[in-house]
Each structure stands twice: as C-alpha cells, then as structure tokens.
Design a protein around this motif. Structure first.
Motif, PDB file in Angstrom:
ATOM      1  N   ASP A  30     -64.033  68.864 -34.077  1.00 11.87           N
ATOM      2  CA  ASP A  30     -63.341  68.207 -32.964  1.00 11.87           C
ATOM      3  C   ASP A  30     -63.583  69.045 -31.704  1.00 11.87           C
ATOM      4  N   SER A  82     -60.374  59.539 -29.284  1.00 13.52           N
ATOM      5  CA  SER A  82     -61.031  60.329 -30.336  1.00 13.52           C
ATOM      6  C   SER A  82     -60.142  60.390 -31.572  1.00 13.52           C
ATOM      7  N   SER A 129     -60.594  61.777 -22.841  1.00 13.00           N
ATOM      8  CA  SER A 129     -59.173  61.987 -22.521  1.00 13.00           C
ATOM      9  C   SER A 129     -58.889  63.283 -21.772  1.00 13.00           C
ATOM     10  N   TYR A 131     -62.051  69.341 -26.430  1.00 11.52           N
ATOM     11  CA  TYR A 131     -61.730  70.253 -25.312  1.00 11.52           C
ATOM     12  C   TYR A 131     -62.951  71.085 -24.888  1.00 11.52           C
ATOM     13  N   ASN A 170     -56.517  73.148 -30.289  1.00 15.15           N
ATOM     14  CA  ASN A 170     -55.140  72.691 -30.083  1.00 15.15           C
ATOM     15  C   ASN A 170     -54.435  73.021 -31.395  1.00 15.15           C
TER      16      ASN A 170
HETATM   17  N1  PMP Z   1     -58.094  66.005 -30.989  1.00 13.44           N
HETATM   18  C1  PMP Z   1     -57.266  66.901 -30.452  1.00 13.44           C
HETATM   19  C2  PMP Z   1     -57.424  68.317 -30.855  1.00 13.44           C
HETATM   20  C3  PMP Z   1     -56.277  66.524 -29.542  1.00 13.44           C
HETATM   21  O1  PMP Z   1     -55.483  67.434 -29.002  1.00 13.44           O
HETATM   22  C4  PMP Z   1     -56.143  65.173 -29.200  1.00 13.44           C
HETATM   23  C5  PMP Z   1     -55.056  64.788 -28.239  1.00 13.44           C
HETATM   24  N2  PMP Z   1     -54.429  63.652 -28.452  1.00 13.44           N
HETATM   25  C6  PMP Z   1     -57.030  64.261 -29.797  1.00 13.44           C
HETATM   26  C7  PMP Z   1     -57.991  64.701 -30.678  1.00 13.44           C
HETATM   27  C8  PMP Z   1     -56.968  62.794 -29.536  1.00 13.44           C
HETATM   28  O2  PMP Z   1     -57.220  62.488 -28.230  1.00 13.44           O
HETATM   29  P1  PMP Z   1     -57.616  61.028 -27.756  1.00 13.44           P
HETATM   30  O3  PMP Z   1     -57.297  60.092 -28.874  1.00 13.44           O
HETATM   31  O4  PMP Z   1     -56.816  60.797 -26.543  1.00 13.44           O
HETATM   32  O5  PMP Z   1     -59.101  61.076 -27.482  1.00 13.44           O
END
Ligand code: PMP
Ligand code: GLU
Length: 403
Positions: free
Chosen positions: A205, A102, A239, A208, A177
């Motif tokens: 975003d 993402s 993820s 989570y 986050n």
């Molecule tokens: N957005 C947030 C808030 C995250 O904590 C993360 C963690 N890496 C990501 C996006 C990206 O995650 P990923 O590229 O693994 O999907």
C-alpha cells in the motif's frame, strides 16, 4: 432475536477511524468546539486544475458508466506517474485497474488472492481496515508486531517467525499509517526477496508515497528488479497526496491474471469508479500545476511534522513516539505517562475529547492500545491549539502520578 447474519461478516467491525470522524463532525454540527485530529484526511482543497477537470467532465456529459477498469487516460496517467517516480521503469497501463478509492483496490486484491485457511501477515500497528478486509475474505489476518527500536517496522526475521506453510500474503504499508515510518529500499528488498523465496504475495500500500520527507517520493517495490515483482500488487490513489479523499479514486497495479480477476469482481460490485471523478484524477496525475501544489502540501506537512516533533521533545521529553518520515500521522505512546495504572490509548482519547474537545484515534484501532495516533493534516493554527491541549492532558496525567 434478529436472524443471524452470514459468516462473511462474523468478524466485521465498523472502521474506528471513520467512526471518530463522524463523531467529531456530529459534535461540530451541534455547535461544539471540536478539533478533529482523528481522521487521516488532508485539510487542503483539491487542486483547482483537478477540480476543474471534474466539473468540465460533468458539463461535457461524461456522466455515463465508465469503462470497468478505468479510463484509458487515467490509467495512462497513473502509469506515467508510477514510472516517473521509479526512475522511468516500464509500467504497463493495462495492468492498472482503477477503483472507488484505494480501499476498494485493497479489497479487490485481497478478495481475489486470499480465502479460507490462508494466512495473511500484517505488520502492526496496522491501518484499521487491513485485518477487517482479510477477515471478509475468510482468510486469517496474522498481526506481526513491529520493532519499537525500529520505528515499529518489521524485519524479515519478524516475518519469518510469524510465517507458516499456509501464509499466502503480506500487506505492507509505507509510508505507514498509523506511524509515519518509511521502509528503506534495502528493507523493502529484503522483504521482497523473502516473499519470493516463500511464494508469498505482497500487497504494497503506497498511497502515501509522495508524502515523504526524504528526497523525492518514498522507496517503492517498483524500485526493485522485475524478478522480485511477480507476486506483488502496488496500491496507489488520489486521496492523500492530491487532497482528493471525497472523489474516491484509487488504483492497483498487478500481474495480468490478477487484474483480470479484479476487473471481473468489480464488474459485479461497483461497475467502475465514478466517471467524472476519474477525469479529475487524470488531471491530478498529469497536470504540472497540480504537481507543484502537491510539493507545497508536502512541504506544509513536513513543517508541521517538525513543529510537533520539536514540541514533544522539549515539552514532553519522557513520551516515546515514532519520528514520522512520511504520511501525516504522529504516533505517540501513552502507557508510560504514569507507571502505576498505565494509561490506555482509549482512556487518553476519551479524556482528551471530554476535557479538551480534541479527537485523536486510540492505538486500539491499530491493534496496540499503548499508543495514540494524531493526524497533523489540519491547519497550522488548529494543530497549535490541539497540541496545547494534548500536552496539557499529558502533564495533568503525569502530575496525577506524582501526587
Ligand atoms: N490505505 C491507507 C494506509 C489509508 O490510510 C487509507 C485512508 N483511508 C486508504 C488506504 C484508503 O484510502 P482511499 O480509499 O481514500 O484511497
Ligand atoms: N485512512 C484514513 C485514516 O486512517 C481515513 C479513514 C479511513 O478510511 O480509515 O484515518
């Protein structure tokens, strides 16, 4: 003097969360006893049906270029899941584009929407990559501090104060986050109405979203009526809730003209996300056994959250923290440990690493170094050991004040 680099990277700094994770891994490989509560990465293995689907994809020869926007099966699986989480609302898989994590989805969206002179509001504390990604588009990131009495969340009033006629977007993160705060539906609605009134794009975003401690998934912009969603991008991915960080699968749901631009951008950068990993993710989003496993993982995160909150309340009563309602982060304040010579997040984390062998992330990575982030996506035993050490350092610093 080396040749100067492009203006494109004039503000670029490496990701602190990634750097801390690399450093903890390096120390572990060198035989040090390091507890890594720095990086935000689930300690669980990828659920077996998803891993198996990835292995089978390789065995079936699904090893050639994938479709640029993602496999139809995966886009349908994501659409189905987003729809189910939002009371069956219609989600068109054609408006979903799959990317390499993402992080790339966020980059694609920002790069396609923002550019020089634009301003992008980022509620802060903010995940480390948002301001960097906005800088890469040559737009200006504008941090909007959240309200300490409100889980460090922002309200429309905060956004309005920070806004400007050149404001073109806002990046929201809920569950958040680094704080674990979750915006209520009413709060999201107020922000969406404000954004619509001011012609501002929202990149929401929601990576989570399933790691939520209230009933069901966290509230989403997708729970709002269509007329509030004309300028929104929803970011989702495999993820976090599916323990699939290394497979690198993320997704964006966006209006058709933006999806088209993001697909063109991606066609010149990565071509598309890893092909067998897309099959694994398709299984993750659709297999009921994986669903049950996600529920078990979320229950484990909730149990660890309760444990941390209880122990901080009883053993470090003067320490302020945001009570997490989702994600797997615990954000606590260190500047008040001593009233003379306030402790910074950076110095707290350095001492913790040197004296106790525990990696956490200083709040500086999230634009506020009065705080420290602890990721409790580690085993119960590691969490217990690390917490002893964190509390020991807090008490040591506090008694140095008294002395
Ligand atoms: N957005 C947030 C808030 C995250 O904590 C993360 C963690 N890496 C990501 C996006 C990206 O995650 P990923 O590229 O693994 O999907
Ligand atoms: N998002 C996680 C974190 O905040 C993983 C590392 C990263 O990509 O920043 O720790």
């Amino acid at each position: 003097m080396p040749d100067p680099l492009s203006l494109n990277v004039q503000h670029l700094k490496a990701s602190e969360t990634v750097a801390i994770s690399n450093e903890a891994k390096r120390r572990k490989a060198a035989g040090e006893d390091v507890l890594d509560l720095g990086v935000g990465e689930p300690d669980f293995d990828t659920p077996a049906p998803a891993a198996q689907a990835g292995i089978q994809a390789i065995q079936r020869g699904m090893t050639r270029y994938p479709p640029n926007v993602g496999l139809a099966e995966l886009r349908a699986g994501i659409a189905q899941q987003l729809s189910a989480m939002s009371g069956g609302r219609a989600v068109n898989p054609d408006n979903i584009i799959v990317s390499s994590g993402s992080k790339q989805s966020i980059f694609n969206a920002c790069f396609s929407l923002f550019g020089p002179k634009d301003r992008v509001l980022i509620p802060s504390p903010a995940w480390v990559s948002y301001p960097q990604i906005v800088h890469l588009t040559r737009a200006e990131p504008v941090l909007v501090p959240g309200d300490p009495d409100w889980g460090l969340k922002v309200s429309v009033r905060d956004l309005d104060r920070a806004s400007h006629k050149l404001t073109r977007g806002i990046i929201l993160c809920s569950p958040c986050n680094p704080t674990g705060a979750v915006y209520t539906l009413a709060e999201l609605k107020a922000i969406a109405e404000w954004a619509k009134k001011n012609d501002i794009w929202i990149i929401s975003d929601e990576i989570y979203r399933r790691i939520n401690y209230g009933p069901g998934p966290a509230p989403s912009l997708l729970d709002l009526p269509d007329e509030l969603l004309e300028r929104t991008v929803i970011i989702y991915g495999a993820s976090k809730a599916y323990a699939m960080t290394g497979w690198r699968i993320g997704a964006a749901l966006a209006p058709p003209h933006l999806t088209k631009a993001m697909a063109a951008l991606q066609s010149h950068t990565t071509t598309g996300a890893n092909h067998p990993a897309q099959w694994a993710a398709a299984a993750a989003f659709t297999d009921e056994r994986v669903d049950a496993e996600v529920s078990r993982m979320v229950a484990a995160f909730r149990r660890r959250r309760d444990y941390l909150v209880d122990r901080f309340r009883s053993e470090a009563p003067g320490i302020e923290f945001v009570e997490p309602h989702g994600a797997f982060y615990f954000f606590f304040r260190v500047d008040g440990i001593r009233d003379t010579d306030p402790v910074t997040g950076q110095s707290f984390c350095e001492q913790l690493m040197k004296q106790e062998g525990v990696a956490l992330v200083p709040g500086a990575a999230f634009a506020d170094d009065r705080w420290v982030r602890l990721s409790y996506a580690v085993s119960d035993a590691e969490l217990e050991r690390a917490l002893e050490k964190v509390l020991r350092l807090i008490h040591r610093l506090a008694s140095a004040r008294a002395a």
